[in-house]
Enzyme design. Structure first.
Site, PDB file in Angstrom:
ATOM      1  N   HIS A 153     -26.621   5.424  40.537  1.00 54.64           N
ATOM      2  CA  HIS A 153     -27.588   6.347  39.953  1.00 54.64           C
ATOM      3  C   HIS A 153     -28.890   5.620  39.662  1.00 54.64           C
ATOM      4  CE1 HIS A 153     -25.517   4.602  36.364  1.00 54.64           C
ATOM      5  NE2 HIS A 153     -26.751   4.539  35.899  1.00 54.64           N
ATOM      6  N   ARG A 157     -36.300   6.497  31.505  1.00 54.00           N
ATOM      7  CA  ARG A 157     -36.488   6.633  30.061  1.00 54.00           C
ATOM      8  C   ARG A 157     -37.385   7.840  29.807  1.00 54.00           C
ATOM      9  NH1 ARG A 157     -36.265   1.011  30.806  1.00 54.00           N
ATOM     10  NH2 ARG A 157     -34.624   0.051  29.539  1.00 54.00           N
ATOM     11  N   GLU A 204     -29.487   9.004  35.313  1.00 55.22           N
ATOM     12  CA  GLU A 204     -29.243   8.701  33.902  1.00 55.22           C
ATOM     13  C   GLU A 204     -30.562   8.818  33.155  1.00 55.22           C
ATOM     14  OE1 GLU A 204     -28.053   4.901  31.007  1.00 55.22           O
ATOM     15  OE2 GLU A 204     -28.026   4.696  33.188  1.00 55.22           O
ATOM     16  N   ASN A 208     -34.793   6.914  23.540  1.00 56.11           N
ATOM     17  CA  ASN A 208     -34.819   6.025  22.383  1.00 56.11           C
ATOM     18  C   ASN A 208     -35.320   6.807  21.171  1.00 56.11           C
ATOM     19  OD1 ASN A 208     -34.154   3.187  23.407  1.00 56.11           O
ATOM     20  ND2 ASN A 208     -35.664   3.891  24.905  1.00 56.11           N
ATOM     21  N   HIS A 223     -40.727   7.170  43.453  1.00 57.37           N
ATOM     22  CA  HIS A 223     -40.270   8.530  43.182  1.00 57.37           C
ATOM     23  C   HIS A 223     -38.765   8.619  43.341  1.00 57.37           C
ATOM     24  CE1 HIS A 223     -40.882   8.439  47.612  1.00 57.37           C
ATOM     25  NE2 HIS A 223     -39.777   9.180  47.628  1.00 57.37           N
ATOM     26  N   GLU A 271     -39.554  13.801  44.929  1.00 56.05           N
ATOM     27  CA  GLU A 271     -39.730  14.343  46.274  1.00 56.05           C
ATOM     28  C   GLU A 271     -38.626  15.364  46.544  1.00 56.05           C
ATOM     29  OE1 GLU A 271     -40.172  12.741  50.898  1.00 56.05           O
ATOM     30  OE2 GLU A 271     -39.174  11.502  49.388  1.00 56.05           O
TER      31      GLU A 271
END
Length: 283
Positions: A153, A157, A204, A208, A223, A271
């Site tokens: 994966h 963030r 993922e 934070n 991308h 994309e």
């Protein structure tokens, strides 16, 4: 702490394995079926499979991996001290992080045998293990076709978790496969993909809790790419939702694909790619 830091120097081996045998730890609450989440196990039932059949070696107690204090790396080290002589851990479910830690120690942790009868599952796992030449779930080296290595994966963030989840689930159709809150380190991980299982994870998101300033992508990130169908209708719907679209759908030069670029709430470019029927010249 790295994944390798969780691997103990020497596992506790209750008795020496028989030559050619396969040892399996099973997450079960009743000894009948594989029916416990890895993180909830307090004791594994351990089995050994060889030419004579399945032998129950007994129960091995551990400190549960999932607890409020979030010190899971230390607890994983304790788990591996107890079942490190096994080749596999059969569970009803397991998250990607502990699965990776177990794989680093040479233990497979499939959830393919969830809710199967214990002896049936153990026998099937042992047969599968032998059929692939006792290769670990994650190999350190590979140099040819059929590599056991694969990209799992990408991680992004994000500054507003709910906004990003809405974007990737409602607008792009992903499913939340697993979400984990880390209280001590104050962040949340969310795994998403196009399907319900761990093998479907493609993205993922990490949020934070204490960060206030937006993230900067810099000039290194390019991308993500997502295969789609009905790209024109999808882009019309995204545009109506106010999604930025620096490149509307258009056919590439050689006609094999139709491509568009959109931007997620944190500025990451995505994309969208649709396979197209190649254009042919008129007679």
């Amino acid at each position: 702490m790295t994944v390798s830091d969780t691997v103990p120097d020497h596992p506790v081996i209750v008795d020496a394995p028989r030559p050619g045998s396969v040892r399996v730890a099973v997450a079960t609450k009743d000894g009948i079926s594989v029916n416990l989440h890895f993180g909830h196990v307090r004791a594994f039932e351990v089995y050994e499979v060889d030419a004579d059949g399945v032998r129950h070696l007994g129960q091995r107690s551990i400190e549960p991996y999932c607890k409020e204090d979030d010190d899971r790396a230390t607890r994983m080290k304790g788990v591996l001290q107890v079942i490190g002589d096994c080749q596999g851990v059969l569970v009803a479910r397991i998250g990607p992080v502990p699965k990776e830690m177990l794989a680093a120690a040479g233990l497979d942790a499939p959830d393919d045998y969830a809710f199967q009868a214990v002896e049936e599952a153990v026998t099937a796992f042992a047969a599968q293990w032998r059929s692939r030449g006792s290769a670990p779930a994650v190999a350190a080296e590979s140099d040819g076709p059929g590599s056991p290595l694969r990209l799992l994966h990408a991680m992004l963030r994000v500054s507003d978790l709910e906004r990003s989840l809405d974007f990737y689930t409602r607008l792009l159709g992903m499913q939340v496969i697993e979400q984990r809150d880390h209280k001590r380190n104050q962040f949340t991980q969310v795994y998403l993909g196009y399907g319900p299982g761990e093998a479907d994870i493609g993205l993922e998101l990490v949020f934070n809790w204490t960060r206030e300033e937006p993230y900067q992508q810099g000039d290194a990130f390019g991308h993500l790419a997502i295969a789609v169908s009905g790209i024109t209708a999808l882009c019309d719907r995204l545009a109506a939702e106010g999604v930025q679209m620096p490149r509307p759908p258009r056919r590439q030069r050689h006609g094999e694909r139709i491509v568009a670029f959109i931007v997620d709430p944190d500025g990451y470019q995505i994309e969208l790619v649709q396979q197209a029927v190649p254009m042919t010249e008129s007679p």
